[in-house]
Design an enzyme around this catalytic site. Sequence first.
Site, PDB file in Angstrom:
ATOM      1  N   SER A   1       0.861  -1.175   0.000  1.00  0.00           N
ATOM      2  CA  SER A   1       0.000   0.000   0.000  1.00  0.00           C
ATOM      3  C   SER A   1       0.893   1.218   0.000  1.00  0.00           C
ATOM      4  CB  SER A   1      -0.913   0.037   1.228  1.00  0.00           C
ATOM      5  OG  SER A   1      -1.517   1.303   1.286  1.00  0.00           O
ATOM      6  N   ARG A   2       0.743   2.055  -1.033  1.00  0.00           N
ATOM      7  CA  ARG A   2       1.627   3.212  -1.129  1.00  0.00           C
ATOM      8  C   ARG A   2       1.225   4.306  -0.164  1.00  0.00           C
ATOM      9  NH1 ARG A   2       3.886   2.768  -6.996  1.00  0.00           N
ATOM     10  NH2 ARG A   2       2.405   1.285  -7.780  1.00  0.00           N
ATOM     11  N   LEU A   3       0.072   4.161   0.459  1.00  0.00           N
ATOM     12  CA  LEU A   3      -0.334   5.192   1.391  1.00  0.00           C
ATOM     13  C   LEU A   3      -0.117   4.719   2.817  1.00  0.00           C
ATOM     14  CD1 LEU A   3      -3.233   6.171  -0.792  1.00  0.00           C
ATOM     15  CD2 LEU A   3      -1.728   7.863   0.221  1.00  0.00           C
TER      16      LEU A   3
END
Lengths: 442, 449
Positions: A358-360
């Site tokens: 998850s890039r967030l």
Amino acid sequence: MDDIWTSNLKDTVDSIKNNNNVYTTGKVVKVNEYNVEVTGLNDVTFYEEVNITEKASGYVFGIYSDRVIVALVNIKEEIKPGDMVYALRKEFKCLFSLDSVGKVIDVFGNDLIAGKRFDNLVELKVENPPLPLMDRGLVKREMLTGITGIDLIYPIGKGQRQLIIGDKKTGKTQICLDTIVNQKDKNVLCIYVALGKTKKEVKDIYYELTRRGAASYTIIIASFHDELPTRTYLTPYVALSIAESFMLQTYDVLVCIDDLKKHADIYRQISLASKKTPGRDAYPSDIFYTHSRMLEKGCQHRNGGSITILPIVETKGGDITDYISTNIISICDGQIVLSSKNFTKGEKPAIDYGLSVSRLGGNVQDDNMKKVGSKVRIELLSYLDVRQIYELANIDEMSEDLQRRLREGKVILDNLKQYKFSPKTKKEMIDSYKFLTEKNAK
Amino acid sequence: MVVGKIISIFDISIEVILNSDTVKIGDILTVQDNREYSFEVVTINNVSATCISLGSTRGLQKGASVIKLSEGIEFEYSDNILGRVFDAYGNPIDSMKFNSVNKKNINNNTVTLKEVDVNADILWTGIKVIDFFAPLQKGFRMGLLGGAGVGKTVLIKELIHNVYASINAHAVFVGVGERSREGKELYEEMKESNLLDKMSIVFGGMGDNPVSRSKSVYSGLTMAEYLRDEKKKDVLLFVDNIYRFVQAKSEIATELKQLLIENGYPSDMSNDISKIEERISSTENGSITSFQAIYIPADDYNDEAVQIITSYMDGQIVLDRKIAELGLYPAIDVFKSTSKLIDIEKIGERHFKLVEEVLRYLTRYKELEEIIAILGIEELSEEDKRIFYRSRKLRYYFSQPMFVAEAYTNIPGQFVKIEDILIDVENILNGVYDNVDESKFLFIGKYHE
């Protein structure tokens, strides 16, 4: 064929003479499977809506000096060369009704379960221009799925695009359904887009969502393989156009697109039929743009509304590095990878924790979830690595530290198992990992 | 003055029948009654011009009259670019007032062999794995290669954080075909930490049409050249991501019905890449150090476009999915990551020897992993066991908590000095830490006190 050309010329001359050129008109000269070539239509605009007598409708797909290509989206009767074509002097748009919630619809104003047309239809643009950069807000609110492996380790935020990718029969659709059901009483409008699924599957999903009380806030938009490919191609764009109109009214919208691999294949089919030069794997060169501009609609608007997108991609043999998969991975803000090995081992949901991203990440979690989540993630990955290497080793000869890691790792993994439609709350998730965090506090 | 009429429209490719001989390749044309639509001329013959549209062509009418707007895309060439965000065509998109002082065509520039400057100082990034395996100097073109979702953008952001914030340079950020979300985040972060005043940003996002995406590179270069040639500054140029430039060019070539080479790339790809990479050069006016993220399509490292781009790089850092899978970030493949500075005369004997030794250990480690999978760890010789355990420590040691990733990892970032890296690596190799558990090396800065 000469007749058509002569009569077409005569018609044009007549209509100019009579000055009654209400519609620009043309005539069909060639009929292909899902597009027709037309002469006339001399001042038509790109993407204009077009009717072919009463028999069919479509939009202007290409304009050449001597002819116009019309892509068909609706055929009622067989089209023949010589049929009259009318340009409607307006952009091609799709139809949507506010009564769609709880129904299965297409993007042309039909209620598919009742088998009839909605009464109160509004027109919607197929695609709007990209949202200006400064109208975007930061993605930082959580979108809870109720699945520990996602909410805790690879969380999804409102406005995020999180890909769900895996082989057939690994539970991809199930994750979407779990997420939709978990939005109950949370003021989120859900749109489930079924592309190229079988009619049976769509009906099952409809009943499942209705039975679990999710129908009151969910719209199912379906397009099937036995329809014109142009319809399936357009459907996800329109679904996002619908989502966008709600986002602009400050709603939070969740859109699941099931699945984009089929969409890519349909676009390839259309492109090859219109003689575009094929690129890698015979997909046209703009296949990335086809999906990037679609998925860029997912965002947090600064007015408070948001569009969260969960696209699905089906892989073969667990290979997520093929062309379409990597394209879509590179567009999304992270991916949940599902592995058929985990699925058969009974580790459900069958998330591959190494390949998922998850890039967030913690940005969308509250402090507690973030603290526990990052701890669990690091310990879990290190366990999966260590487990492989010491699989054959004698456990008694290992260092204290290593034994502890192997022991705890197993518990971490066990706690991530969850049956379908059995969501957990954040508190339950955090509590199940107390042993990790409390030890750390000492 | 009307120069022609539109006779053909197919997506972004437009044909205009001309009634004037004033139209040249590169000119920008627009529709007389509707300036929303504009096109760049790509080819001309004596009756018609083929153009590519700068925006969407929906609603564009056959037969519409066309006028000439300018002699090419022009970009602001003054101090007014500082602290601002532009789209690929030079329009500010940060919703603030803008006064144009001086504009310059984005295409017309190159650096001659005479002007190119190659001497410079080493630039430390504070990222262990880069400074150790692929150190760089001012004026380098560094490629950051990786497949989808292995951490290219995070690394670019960490470099902005570490390098731009710590040295007194100006910076240009070019977003090519990347996420708008990340663009907005970068802008907000730079604004919050008061770093925006020396930075200029241009975006051609992934939702924009291919012409916009490809032009954003030329626009970014024009800004970097202004800072180098007019302000005489050292410039850091961040490009995320240069592969998308080639990709956009492929899309345009397809729409123009040009013949394509393997995997759908345009036949003049290497020429296009050369034109932009050669512009990223240092002169005696100032240096341009560039960090260019390079997407690897379908994880195919041998992809033609990737290979051409990397041939212009002075150093490359390759990110590997297998390492990302283990959660070891930055997920760098140390066997493929290197730079022109890895030379005994440039970084000194100690550093050079250590790199060689570490690579020897890690190569053996790879082989041992396969042996262990079959025989188990107990079957190894004492020497191999030592190599195995020390290599695992090295592998963990080269992971690093990053400042920009603190929100994901919940671990504060670390800037590590090269001297500390050399001491730590030396100690691990010499067995000083043989009794320390390997997990102690995971996500730390320096280890020794």
